[in-house]
Design an enzyme around this catalytic site. Structure first.
Site, mmCIF file in Angstrom:
data_model
loop_
_atom_site.group_PDB
_atom_site.id
_atom_site.type_symbol
_atom_site.label_atom_id
_atom_site.label_comp_id
_atom_site.label_asym_id
_atom_site.label_seq_id
_atom_site.Cartn_x
_atom_site.Cartn_y
_atom_site.Cartn_z
ATOM 1 N N TYR A 159 32.003 -5.220 -2.475
ATOM 2 C CA TYR A 159 32.396 -6.337 -3.335
ATOM 3 C C TYR A 159 33.604 -5.930 -4.167
ATOM 4 O O TYR A 159 33.518 -5.018 -4.974
ATOM 5 C CB TYR A 159 31.256 -6.750 -4.251
ATOM 6 C CG TYR A 159 29.988 -7.029 -3.490
ATOM 7 C CD1 TYR A 159 29.958 -8.035 -2.523
ATOM 8 C CD2 TYR A 159 28.847 -6.281 -3.717
ATOM 9 C CE1 TYR A 159 28.796 -8.283 -1.805
ATOM 10 C CE2 TYR A 159 27.691 -6.529 -3.007
ATOM 11 C CZ TYR A 159 27.670 -7.535 -2.056
ATOM 12 O OH TYR A 159 26.530 -7.777 -1.350
ATOM 13 N N HIS A 209 31.075 -12.537 -4.711
ATOM 14 C CA HIS A 209 30.221 -11.842 -5.680
ATOM 15 C C HIS A 209 30.689 -12.105 -7.109
ATOM 16 O O HIS A 209 30.695 -11.191 -7.944
ATOM 17 C CB HIS A 209 30.180 -10.339 -5.380
ATOM 18 C CG HIS A 209 28.788 -9.780 -5.343
ATOM 19 N ND1 HIS A 209 28.258 -9.009 -6.344
ATOM 20 C CD2 HIS A 209 27.812 -9.900 -4.433
ATOM 21 C CE1 HIS A 209 27.021 -8.673 -6.043
ATOM 22 N NE2 HIS A 209 26.717 -9.211 -4.887
HETATM 23 MG MG MG Z 1 25.600 -12.399 -2.191
#
Ligand code: MG
Length: 401
Positions: A159, A209
């Site tokens: 992320y 995210h």
């Molecule tokens: Mg997710």
């Protein structure tokens, strides 16, 4: 009248078979040999959930009738007065899912039958491909496609693209640093490469995210339109929900949202406004099967589909619960799948398996899953301070992970 079956004991099982710490509730009943299992996993605050179950819910539950799932759920939610927090909701979920499991065992039916019966034979899943470069992501995604998966979530550097190569202020603390600008540029290049290599038939997904500001998010959702994603996940944080109206007005990229949601108002607003395409709550985080089936029915009225959160920090019992809802609900969209390890399968007999991109149930009553408690004890939970959630921007300030 036959004597009602009641709850006689509640056990919280903490275990860590292959990565995240898991919490499973085992509800014992007055019927010899009859018990149920439920997922109560909030991995980062697992002891908080255990305390709530053992010290607050158990004294309330002992002696209650197992048949009264709805009433017990409502009372567990309100009788602490303050409600809808992640620790409480996960604790309630453990009990709720175990009660559905028990009801299925009593009826000799799988939970999907109790809910209304199958709408489909199996649930289509998506899985994760990651990599340090566009080529590596494409190669890993190709491997998954070769295994029969048709939906792949692609990320470069997890992320936000973890990196410590920033011009940080002196004395900046350690952490999982990311730069929103670099993340967006790298992801655009990665998506282009993956689309080129995998072609148009494979469905691609991506998870932001909640790492972008609202303005960045709108531009990013527009920039990736050409790659025709199946959906873009958690584009904004729950704190920025009011921006979704503007996002929606500016992009045709399908949006999936909700793994952090605890409160019904969070999903209600987005569904009513038709501001997203998929709800993807973490079923234990919203309180179990009881609220999830209501949310699925509500979403269905608005043409919005389900995509329940299915990470490795949902226990196998929770994954089984997801699957039962998936098989039943007409609103099903897709199921996130974490590709369990062999030890997960050994510890949780009945854990569903994927064949050719579809997740199949077994035909056992209830949730159709068990736990080998002796094996669970051999994998005790470690007390750690999570590091990947200590996200920081280039200047060292705290960020949402
Ligand atoms: Mg997710």
């Amino acid at each position: 009248m036959t004597k009602p079956i009641t709850i006689t004991d509640v056990r919280v099982i903490l275990t860590q078979p292959s990565g995240p710490r898991l919490a499973v509730v085992k509800l014992f009943t007055s019927e010899p040999g009859l018990y149920g299992l439920g997922c109560a996993t909030f991995t980062q605050r697992i002891h908080g959930v255990r305390e709530v179950i053992e010290r607050h819910l158990t004294p309330f539950l002992i002696g209650r009738e197992v048949s009264r799932i709805e009433e017990l759920w409502q009372m567990m939610m309100v009788h602490g007065y303050w409600r809808n927090g992640p620790i409480l909701n996960n604790a309630i979920s453990g009990v709720d899912q175990a009660l559905w499991d028990i009801k299925g065992k009593i009826a000799n039916m799988p939970v999907f039958d109790l809910l209304g019966g199958k709408s489909r034979e199996a649930a289509q899943v998506y899985v994760h491909a990651d990599g340090a470069s566009p080529d590596e992501v494409a190669a890993n995604a190709t491997q998954l496609v070769d295994q029969g998966y048709r939906h792949v979530r692609v990320q470069q550097g997890l992320y936000g693209g973890n990196s410590n190569n920033f011009n940080k202020p002196e004395g900046a603390p350690a952490g999982a640093y990311f730069d929103p600008k670099r993340y967006q540029n790298a992801t655009l290049r990665m998506l282009e490469e993956v689309r080129n290599q995998l072609g148009d038939e494979i469905e691609l997904l991506h998870d932001v995210h909640e790492r972008l500001t609202p303005s960045e998010a709108i531009r990013f959702a527009r920039d990736i339109e050409e790659f025709r994603l199946f959906f873009l996940e958690d584009l904004l944080a729950p704190e920025d929900l009011h921006w979704f109206e503007r996002v929606r007005a500016h992009t045709t990229t399908p949006l999936a949202m909700g793994e952090l949601f605890n409160h019904p108002l969070e999903w209600r607003t987005l569904i009513e406004g038709r501001l997203i395409d998929f709800i993807r709550m973490h079923v234990s985080q919203m309180g179990g099967i009881t609220p999830a089936r209501k949310a699925a029915d509500f979403a269905h009225l608005y043409g919005i589909r389900t995509a329940w959160h299915g990470p490795s920090d949902t226990s196998p019992v929770g994954h089984a619960a997801n699957l039962h809802i998936d098989l039943w609900t007409p609103a099903f969209g897709i199921q996130e799948w974490y590709r369990p390890s062999e030890i997960d399968y050994e510890m949780f007999p009945g854990l569903p398996r994927v064949i050719d991109g579809y997740l199949y149930p077994n035909d056992r009553p209830g949730l159709g899953i068990d736990i080998d408690e002796k094996l669970a004890v051999e994998y005790p939970v470690a007390d750690i301070v999570e590091e990947w959630t200590q996200a920081r921007r280039p200047d060292g300030s705290a960020a949402r992970p």
